[in-house]
Each structure stands twice: as C-alpha cells, then as structure tokens.
Design a protein around this motif. Structure first.
Motif, PDB file in Angstrom:
ATOM      1  N   LEU A 162       0.807  -1.215   0.000  1.00  0.00           N
ATOM      2  CA  LEU A 162       0.000   0.000   0.000  1.00  0.00           C
ATOM      3  C   LEU A 162       0.844   1.271   0.000  1.00  0.00           C
ATOM      4  CD1 LEU A 162      -3.075  -0.734   2.289  1.00  0.00           C
ATOM      5  CD2 LEU A 162      -3.085  -0.090  -0.110  1.00  0.00           C
ATOM      6  N   LYS A 163       1.975   1.242   0.682  1.00  0.00           N
ATOM      7  CA  LYS A 163       2.833   2.441   0.710  1.00  0.00           C
ATOM      8  C   LYS A 163       3.307   2.804  -0.694  1.00  0.00           C
ATOM      9  CE  LYS A 163       4.544   2.339   5.454  1.00  0.00           C
ATOM     10  NZ  LYS A 163       5.743   2.333   6.325  1.00  0.00           N
ATOM     11  N   LYS A 164       3.606   1.808  -1.504  1.00  0.00           N
ATOM     12  CA  LYS A 164       4.022   2.058  -2.884  1.00  0.00           C
ATOM     13  C   LYS A 164       2.859   2.616  -3.701  1.00  0.00           C
ATOM     14  CE  LYS A 164       8.361   0.467  -3.144  1.00  0.00           C
ATOM     15  NZ  LYS A 164       9.490   1.269  -3.681  1.00  0.00           N
ATOM     16  N   ILE A 165       1.662   2.099  -3.450  1.00  0.00           N
ATOM     17  CA  ILE A 165       0.492   2.574  -4.185  1.00  0.00           C
ATOM     18  C   ILE A 165       0.179   4.021  -3.812  1.00  0.00           C
ATOM     19  CG2 ILE A 165      -1.985   2.213  -4.518  1.00  0.00           C
ATOM     20  CD1 ILE A 165      -1.469  -0.772  -4.108  1.00  0.00           C
ATOM     21  N   VAL A 166       0.306   4.366  -2.520  1.00  0.00           N
ATOM     22  CA  VAL A 166       0.098   5.743  -2.074  1.00  0.00           C
ATOM     23  C   VAL A 166       1.076   6.672  -2.779  1.00  0.00           C
ATOM     24  CG1 VAL A 166       0.300   7.307  -0.105  1.00  0.00           C
ATOM     25  CG2 VAL A 166      -0.892   5.131   0.159  1.00  0.00           C
ATOM     26  N   GLN A 167       2.326   6.273  -2.861  1.00  0.00           N
ATOM     27  CA  GLN A 167       3.350   7.086  -3.524  1.00  0.00           C
ATOM     28  C   GLN A 167       3.053   7.212  -5.022  1.00  0.00           C
ATOM     29  OE1 GLN A 167       7.306   5.585  -2.964  1.00  0.00           O
ATOM     30  NE2 GLN A 167       8.276   7.293  -4.068  1.00  0.00           N
ATOM     31  N   PHE A 168       2.633   6.097  -5.639  1.00  0.00           N
ATOM     32  CA  PHE A 168       2.285   6.088  -7.061  1.00  0.00           C
ATOM     33  C   PHE A 168       1.136   7.062  -7.345  1.00  0.00           C
ATOM     34  CE2 PHE A 168      -0.653   4.456 -10.278  1.00  0.00           C
ATOM     35  CZ  PHE A 168       0.170   4.305 -11.385  1.00  0.00           C
ATOM     36  N   ALA A 169       0.093   7.006  -6.493  1.00  0.00           N
ATOM     37  CA  ALA A 169      -1.077   7.869  -6.692  1.00  0.00           C
ATOM     38  C   ALA A 169      -0.727   9.340  -6.481  1.00  0.00           C
ATOM     39  CB  ALA A 169      -2.196   7.441  -5.745  1.00  0.00           C
ATOM     40  N   SER A 170       0.100   9.628  -5.484  1.00  0.00           N
ATOM     41  CA  SER A 170       0.501  11.016  -5.228  1.00  0.00           C
ATOM     42  C   SER A 170       1.298  11.591  -6.387  1.00  0.00           C
ATOM     43  CB  SER A 170       1.323  11.091  -3.940  1.00  0.00           C
ATOM     44  OG  SER A 170       0.560  10.722  -2.825  1.00  0.00           O
ATOM     45  N   ASN A 171       2.183  10.792  -6.965  1.00  0.00           N
ATOM     46  CA  ASN A 171       3.019  11.250  -8.080  1.00  0.00           C
ATOM     47  C   ASN A 171       2.196  11.550  -9.331  1.00  0.00           C
ATOM     48  OD1 ASN A 171       5.258  10.974  -6.449  1.00  0.00           O
ATOM     49  ND2 ASN A 171       5.824   8.953  -7.255  1.00  0.00           N
ATOM     50  N   ARG A 172       1.017  10.948  -9.439  1.00  0.00           N
ATOM     51  CA  ARG A 172       0.160  11.147 -10.612  1.00  0.00           C
ATOM     52  C   ARG A 172      -1.023  12.062 -10.314  1.00  0.00           C
ATOM     53  NH1 ARG A 172       3.202   7.169 -10.939  1.00  0.00           N
ATOM     54  NH2 ARG A 172       3.897   6.194 -12.887  1.00  0.00           N
ATOM     55  N   ASP A 173      -0.897  12.856  -9.252  1.00  0.00           N
ATOM     56  CA  ASP A 173      -1.870  13.906  -8.908  1.00  0.00           C
ATOM     57  C   ASP A 173      -3.269  13.379  -8.590  1.00  0.00           C
ATOM     58  OD1 ASP A 173       0.004  15.956  -9.164  1.00  0.00           O
ATOM     59  OD2 ASP A 173      -0.305  16.046 -11.343  1.00  0.00           O
ATOM     60  N   PHE A 174      -3.350  12.160  -8.072  1.00  0.00           N
ATOM     61  CA  PHE A 174      -4.644  11.689  -7.569  1.00  0.00           C
ATOM     62  C   PHE A 174      -4.919  12.380  -6.237  1.00  0.00           C
ATOM     63  CE2 PHE A 174      -3.810   8.179 -10.495  1.00  0.00           C
ATOM     64  CZ  PHE A 174      -5.076   7.946 -11.022  1.00  0.00           C
ATOM     65  N   THR A 175      -6.173  12.717  -6.005  1.00  0.00           N
ATOM     66  CA  THR A 175      -6.537  13.394  -4.763  1.00  0.00           C
ATOM     67  C   THR A 175      -6.914  12.417  -3.657  1.00  0.00           C
ATOM     68  OG1 THR A 175      -8.851  13.585  -5.463  1.00  0.00           O
ATOM     69  CG2 THR A 175      -7.376  15.410  -6.021  1.00  0.00           C
ATOM     70  N   ASP A 176      -7.362  11.219  -4.054  1.00  0.00           N
ATOM     71  CA  ASP A 176      -7.808  10.235  -3.063  1.00  0.00           C
ATOM     72  C   ASP A 176      -7.517   8.828  -3.553  1.00  0.00           C
ATOM     73  OD1 ASP A 176      -9.608  11.807  -0.944  1.00  0.00           O
ATOM     74  OD2 ASP A 176     -10.003  12.629  -2.936  1.00  0.00           O
ATOM     75  N   LEU A 177      -7.290   7.949  -2.586  1.00  0.00           N
ATOM     76  CA  LEU A 177      -7.074   6.529  -2.864  1.00  0.00           C
ATOM     77  C   LEU A 177      -8.095   5.735  -2.063  1.00  0.00           C
ATOM     78  CD1 LEU A 177      -5.416   4.013  -3.814  1.00  0.00           C
ATOM     79  CD2 LEU A 177      -3.981   4.366  -1.781  1.00  0.00           C
ATOM     80  N   VAL A 178      -8.815   4.827  -2.755  1.00  0.00           N
ATOM     81  CA  VAL A 178      -9.794   3.959  -2.096  1.00  0.00           C
ATOM     82  C   VAL A 178      -9.399   2.519  -2.361  1.00  0.00           C
ATOM     83  CG1 VAL A 178     -12.225   3.344  -1.856  1.00  0.00           C
ATOM     84  CG2 VAL A 178     -11.594   5.688  -2.472  1.00  0.00           C
ATOM     85  N   VAL A 179      -9.204   1.773  -1.266  1.00  0.00           N
ATOM     86  CA  VAL A 179      -8.796   0.369  -1.366  1.00  0.00           C
ATOM     87  C   VAL A 179      -9.887  -0.492  -0.729  1.00  0.00           C
ATOM     88  CG1 VAL A 179      -7.017  -1.339  -0.849  1.00  0.00           C
ATOM     89  CG2 VAL A 179      -6.393   1.069  -1.149  1.00  0.00           C
ATOM     90  N   PHE A 180     -10.427  -1.441  -1.516  1.00  0.00           N
ATOM     91  CA  PHE A 180     -11.446  -2.353  -1.005  1.00  0.00           C
ATOM     92  C   PHE A 180     -10.808  -3.698  -0.685  1.00  0.00           C
ATOM     93  CE2 PHE A 180     -13.979   0.585  -3.629  1.00  0.00           C
ATOM     94  CZ  PHE A 180     -14.881   1.007  -2.664  1.00  0.00           C
ATOM     95  N   SER A 332       1.163   1.428   8.705  1.00  0.00           N
ATOM     96  CA  SER A 332       0.673   0.344   9.570  1.00  0.00           C
ATOM     97  C   SER A 332       1.507   0.166  10.833  1.00  0.00           C
ATOM     98  CB  SER A 332       0.653  -0.977   8.793  1.00  0.00           C
ATOM     99  OG  SER A 332       1.964  -1.274   8.325  1.00  0.00           O
ATOM    100  N   THR A 333       2.686   0.769  10.901  1.00  0.00           N
ATOM    101  CA  THR A 333       3.557   0.550  12.068  1.00  0.00           C
ATOM    102  C   THR A 333       3.689   1.787  12.951  1.00  0.00           C
ATOM    103  OG1 THR A 333       5.485   1.045  10.663  1.00  0.00           O
ATOM    104  CG2 THR A 333       4.881  -1.276  10.954  1.00  0.00           C
TER     105      THR A 333
END
Length: 353
Positions: A162-180, A332-333
C-alpha cells in the motif's frame, strides 16, 4: 405439594411484587421474578405478572385514546404522549457536537486538508484498487463504484504494498485513494486515503447488495451526482463527512437526477445510490377538492393529471463502520491515530459521529 409448600421450599413467601432492587429503574417482569428459586413457582408468577402488566397497559392505552378523542371533539390539542425509549434517545451523545454557527470549527476547516477541494481549487481524481487477489464479485462491485464516482480510475493492485500505491497515486496527482478488501470472497473493508497529506480512514464494510441484485434497479448515467450527508454532527463526524465529500465534484449535474447518500445512524454509515423519477399520473379527486359544477349539490369526483416523484435505486448499497482515522497517509507501524475504536467505546453506549 401445594403452592404454599413450594414457596416455602423456594425460600419465598411473597407474591413476586417485591423483587430485587433496580436502582430507580422500572423493574421488568423478569427482574421481579428472578429471586424465586423454584422454577415452577417462578414460571407461574412470571405468567401472572405478565398478564397483569398487559391488562394495565391496555387500560392505559384505552384511557389515552378516549382522552385524544375528547380533545379532538373539543378542538383542543391532545395530551402529550410519553416518549418512546429508543437506542437513539437512550444513548449518551458525544460532547463534541458541532453547531451550525461554530466559528472555531469553520476556521479550522478553512485550513484543513480538504480546504482546496471545497474551494474548487483541486478537483477530485480518485484511484480505486483492491486487495492482492480479488474475486469476480469484487470486479462487479468495482464496475458499479466506477459509475458512482465519475472521477475515479481503477488500477490493478498486483503485488505492490500500500505504501508504494500511495506514492504512485501522489506522483500522478490523484486526490484520493480507495482500497477495497475482501475475505473468502466477501467484501468486508474499505481504506480511504486523502492525498498527498492524509488523513487515512479505515472502515468495516458489510451488508453489501450489488445493483444487479436490487429489484427494479436502474443504470447510472455519466452525470455528476448530487451528494447528501446526513447526521455527521460531531468533530469526528464532520471530518469523515468531508472525506466522503472530497470524492465527489462540487458542481453536480442536477439534470442527471442522481443522488449519492451517506446516512449516519448510531455510527453506522448507510450508503445508497438513487435517481429521481418524475412521472405524470392520473389522480382521482373527490370531496372539497373536486370542482363543483352549476346545479350540483355536491361536487362530482373528477380526474386530474399530476406529476409524482419517486426514487429508483441504482446500487450498490452497503454499510460502513468507522474503525480508525490516522494522521497522514497509510502507515501500519508508526502511524499516529486521530481516532481509534475500542471495545470500551462500544460499552459506553455513546455516539461518535
């Protein structure tokens, strides 16, 4: 063996009226008979008191109905009824309830993480993803959520943490991330991360019904939906409501008649997706509302076309329960929690949203 002997053996000579103390509360039939040790005597006394209570309630109800009828005939207001006990009015309300004119809260929200969204400086751009190995039902659910969120895009999780996905989304100017998340092919969790600086909210997801399983459901259009947030009255509740609002555009297309609702009740958040339907129907008009024609003693019934509104559910529908709010993005830590649900909180019978 007679009843008197049974009562003596059970250690009780009373008629069951004087049970154990209930600290000022109105004692139930079970409380008033729980001190009787003999099971047979206890059952007989329970039935006797239960019957007596029913007769008493019936007499009170009949008396109240007669008083209401008398008041209506006299043109007076009926006497006020005793407030019914519900979970809502019996539980302790949170002391952080926010009023509409709270200047301190308004000042804080003007500078929080969502201020750019509400100022329409940063339009929503949402990334949707899943757990590591999503099932078929997850893909069906995602396709419906992509219709709910016109500004969302789906990216396959793969094996990325998830940390990598958060970084990926931030770099591409996403405003929010939703994980189901899902477990044993049952969708049971949702993680919502506001980018780039948080906060992060974790929810338990339950009672999922897909749109295709709702009787008479419709299909969503591409119009931006209107958002309705109900009963988010505390500081934490308003924060959660602003997180949900950040997923939707601030300029809904009312022509599409789409409505997304997050309704909070007893800290359970019910999600619904509807569309307004306006239908012209023929209505029969009688009585004083009917038009009286010349020569008629009483107006004849007539028919008139009227426009009626109803809701058509589009789906999906599900329930969310807030588990935690963490400062910053997902950690998570070493993450610091703004709010974390514990068992002790549930025992206090208190609302937090």
């Amino acid at each position: 063996m007679g009843k008197q002997e049974k009562r003596k053996r059970s250690g009780d000579d009373s008629d069951g009226e004087d049970g154990p103390s209930t600290s000022g509360k109105e004692a139930t039939v079970g409380m008033r008979t729980s001190h009787i040790k003999n099971k047979l005597v206890r059952s007989e006394m329970y039935a006797k008191l239960r019957s007596k209570d029913k007769k008493k309630k019936k007499a009170e109800r009949t008396k109240r109905q007669k008083e209401d009828e008398k008041a209506m005939k006299s043109g007076l207001e009926p006497p006020p009824r005793k407030q019914q006990k519900t979970i809502e009015n019996m539980r302790v309300k949170d002391e952080t309830m926010v009023t509409a004119d709270d200047e301190e809260v308004a000042a804080d929200e003007e500078q929080d993480e969502f201020s750019e969204h509400f100022a329409r400086v940063r339009p929503p751009k949402v990334l949707l993803t899943t757990c590591y190995k999503p099932s078929k039902i997850m893909y069906t659910f995602l396709s419906e959520m992509l219709e709910v969120l016109p500004h969302a895009e789906y990216y396959k999780r793969g094996g990325f943490p998830l940390k990598k996905i958060v970084q990926f989304a931030s770099n591409r100017d996403f405003t929010d991330l939703v994980v189901f998340n899902e477990d044993s092919k049952e969708i049971n969790g949702m993680l919502l991360v506001h980018l780039p600086d948080g906060p992060t909210a974790r929810f338990r997801l339950s009672s999922l019904v897909l749109g295709k399983d709702i009787k008479g459901h419709g299909r969503a259009t591409e119009h931006k939906p209107e958002l309705v947030l109900n009963n988010f009255g505390t500081r934490i509740g308003r924060r959660v409501g602003r997180m949900f609002a950040s997923l939707f555009a601030q300029d809904p297309a009312f022509r599409g008649r789409r409505v997304v609702t997050f309704h909070n009740q007893r800290d359970f958040i019910f999600f619904r997706h509807h569309r307004y339907i306006f239908e012209e129907k023929e209505k029969r008009i009688t009585g004083a509302a009917a038009v009286k024609k010349p020569g008629e003693k009483t107006p004849a019934p007539s028919k008139q076309n009227v426009v009626q509104a109803r809701l058509q559910e589009l789906g999906p529908q599900f329930t969310l329960k807030l588990e935690s709010i963490q400062k910053g993005t997902f950690d998570s830590t070493g993450g610091e929690f703004e709010w974390l649900k514990t068992r002790k909180m549930e025992a206090k019978r208190k609302f937090f949203l």
